[in-house]
Design a protein around this motif. Sequence first.
Motif, short mmCIF file in Angstrom:
data_model
loop_
_atom_site.label_atom_id
_atom_site.label_comp_id
_atom_site.label_asym_id
_atom_site.label_seq_id
_atom_site.Cartn_x
_atom_site.Cartn_y
_atom_site.Cartn_z
N TYR A 40 41.52 46.37 29.01
CA TYR A 40 42.85 46.92 28.75
C TYR A 40 42.79 48.42 28.46
O TYR A 40 43.60 49.20 28.96
CB TYR A 40 43.49 46.19 27.56
N ARG B 77 45.36 55.42 33.56
CA ARG B 77 46.74 55.89 33.77
C ARG B 77 46.93 57.30 33.21
O ARG B 77 47.56 58.16 33.84
CB ARG B 77 47.71 54.93 33.10
N ALA C 267 40.12 46.61 36.18
CA ALA C 267 40.68 45.53 37.00
C ALA C 267 39.66 44.42 37.23
O ALA C 267 40.00 43.23 37.22
CB ALA C 267 41.16 46.09 38.33
N PRO D 257 49.21 37.71 36.31
CA PRO D 257 50.06 38.90 36.47
C PRO D 257 49.39 40.19 36.00
O PRO D 257 49.55 41.24 36.64
CB PRO D 257 51.29 38.57 35.62
N LYS D 258 48.66 40.14 34.89
CA LYS D 258 48.00 41.35 34.41
C LYS D 258 46.91 41.82 35.39
O LYS D 258 46.72 43.02 35.58
CB LYS D 258 47.40 41.12 33.01
N THR D 259 46.21 40.87 36.00
CA THR D 259 45.19 41.24 37.00
C THR D 259 45.85 41.86 38.23
O THR D 259 45.36 42.86 38.77
CB THR D 259 44.39 39.99 37.41
N GLU D 260 46.93 41.28 38.67
CA GLU D 260 47.63 41.83 39.83
C GLU D 260 48.13 43.24 39.56
O GLU D 260 48.04 44.13 40.42
CB GLU D 260 48.79 40.89 40.22
N ASP D 261 48.66 43.46 38.34
CA ASP D 261 49.10 44.81 37.97
C ASP D 261 47.93 45.79 37.98
O ASP D 261 48.07 46.95 38.40
CB ASP D 261 49.76 44.81 36.59
N ALA D 262 46.77 45.31 37.51
CA ALA D 262 45.60 46.19 37.44
C ALA D 262 45.15 46.61 38.83
O ALA D 262 44.84 47.80 39.08
CB ALA D 262 44.47 45.48 36.71
N ALA E 263 46.99 46.65 41.48
CA ALA E 263 48.05 47.51 42.03
C ALA E 263 47.85 48.95 41.56
O ALA E 263 48.05 49.91 42.32
CB ALA E 263 49.42 46.99 41.61
N LEU E 264 47.42 49.13 40.30
CA LEU E 264 47.13 50.47 39.77
C LEU E 264 45.97 51.10 40.54
O LEU E 264 46.02 52.29 40.89
CB LEU E 264 46.80 50.38 38.28
N ARG F 55 47.19 52.44 43.75
CA ARG F 55 48.00 53.66 43.62
C ARG F 55 47.14 54.89 43.35
O ARG F 55 47.48 55.99 43.76
CB ARG F 55 49.00 53.50 42.46
#
Length: 672
Positions: A622, A629, A647, A659-664, A666-667, A670
């Motif tokens: 985390y 970021r 990630a 969901p938290k893994t998918e967000d990671a 995705a970061l 980006r």
Amino acid sequence: MWRTLASAVAGLLVLFVGSLAFNAASGQSRWPGPLDFVRVHPWVVLLALIPLALTGLWQAPRRDRARVPLEPVTYRLPPRNANFTGRDAALRELRQRLTSMNDVATLAVHGLGGVGKTQLAVEYAYRYLSKYRFVAFVDAEHPDLVARQFVSLAGELGLAEVNSEQAIPRVYGGLRDRRPWLIIFDNGEKPGTLTHALPSGGLAGNGHVIVTTRVNGWSSRADVIDLDVFTRRESLELLVRRVPGTTAEVADRIAGQLGDLPLALEQAAGYMGYNHTAPEEYLSLLTSRLEDMIGQGELANRPAVVVATLWQISVRRLETEQPDAVRLLELCALLAPEPIPLDLFTGSPDVLNIPAADPLAWDTTVGALAGLGLARRGSASLLLHRLVQAAVRAAMPEAVRTDARVRLCRALLAAVPQDIHADPNARPRWQELLPHVIALATDEPPAECAAETAVLLRLASEFLIQIGDCSVALPLCERALAIDESLGGREAEVGFDLVTLAQIHRDLGAPERARPLAERALHLHDSCLSADSPAIATDLATLARILCLLDEHGAARPLAERALRIDEAAYGPHDPYVSFDLVALANVHVDLGDYATAVPLISRALRIREASYAPDHLYIGYVLLFQARVLHHLNDPTAVDLARRGAQILHTQLGRTHPKTEDAFALVDRLR
């Protein structure tokens, strides 16, 4: 041979008659060679050929009839189950194993009560009936009654005046003329109880024996097949075929509630068919009243058998032979249908009132449950089928059930890590105990352990927050709060519940709901705890992060700074709790757009966590993502590597679809 002789004689007769006709037509006075004897003495030849022809023609059909196999004889074989479902692989394995052994092949089909052992053996007998000349079904549940059944069996074989002592060897001797044969011993116990009834040595060779049993210990006497519950595909096949209007989705949920136990699925189909109950309604009844529903419904071919009473004989036997095992069974029945760590019991033998302190007594107690097929024993765990648990719960007197719940609540509270944030080993322990905490604590708790139940629920919520399952944590924490508020005089505990609930709503994206909860927690703790209590630091840091989400950064900053000072004073500058305050303060600066000030706070938090936790701990993941970021906003090229590492940690700990893994990930995309 006789068929050939008959054909030859018939040919000679044709030749004889033809020759006479030729002679009459031609008017010759002499025939060539031996045919002249036929011309001179026709009636002598005819009298010689007629007996031979008759003998050949009579013997040929008899020999043909001898080659037609006799119809197999069956003894007490139950009717075939017209609704038999699946088990094709098990039937093939059964046949392959039996036919691959020499002399007498003995095979034990072992499994949980209700798993379909008898149905498998009976279906095997019918499916391969043409391969046997004699098939017998013997009820072996009461070994002392087996000899009497062999007396009856002897009569079926035509053996006269056989008594109980002679029956078994006489039957096997009589089966020599009935080879190949099959005998099914249904519901056998330990091998020793059936030794007198099983064939040995060369007695009645070329036969097959199947023993169905719930009891372990057959591997020294027979080859063993362990029969498990249905696959989910087989469960769906049974329900959809038997119950009109059942969708695959509803059938899947019914099968899940029944643990894919074949007997329970048959019982469910019978219940819905008799009562015309819609599958959705039956599912609702199962979900809310499982212990009642396992006694409802019946099987067409076994009307006296229901899941509720399926294991009563085994439990009564335990009461006589191993009463401590019954106490253990009752404790396990109140937990989840998941592996139960055995050290839950060995860590609190006095609390649970079981003999876990004595290694031998403990091993035989656990072994009794596994030996009778009531539980599956792993190297460090026990696993009970959910319907075994439901049947045991249904039979428990209320006083016994309440006492067991109180003891288990206290044992679980002693077993779970309570400092979830600072204990580096908290996560794996909580993962194995969480299902049991939820199973025990979600019902209305007995008054004797209400306070302990509230603590367990709140701690479970804190763990679920850590792994990002806030939707599961929410109802647990709400129950903890309701229990603590109902008890009175627990202001500090109510404050802990409130701040945990505030964190859940914050992570669920509802800061407006979280704020009053965090403010009330801080007010309660200010009134009952000292000003420098670490609990107040948690309230301050939580409220600061919520205020940031509500764009009240000016009010958030002093709260985060005060939280940091309290924890540094209480724990020292390198404690994991200090890292949470550092992250909270960094969040304030990030929301203010002051990324440069946030970076050293995050870096310090990361160093503390790397020194305190394993390299793949979620808390490290985390903070790595947070740091990535912030550095991205500062155009730091190291951001992508930090994000990728974070990630990967979440992927390892939470799985790719969380969901938290998918967000990671995705970061990471980006930042590339």
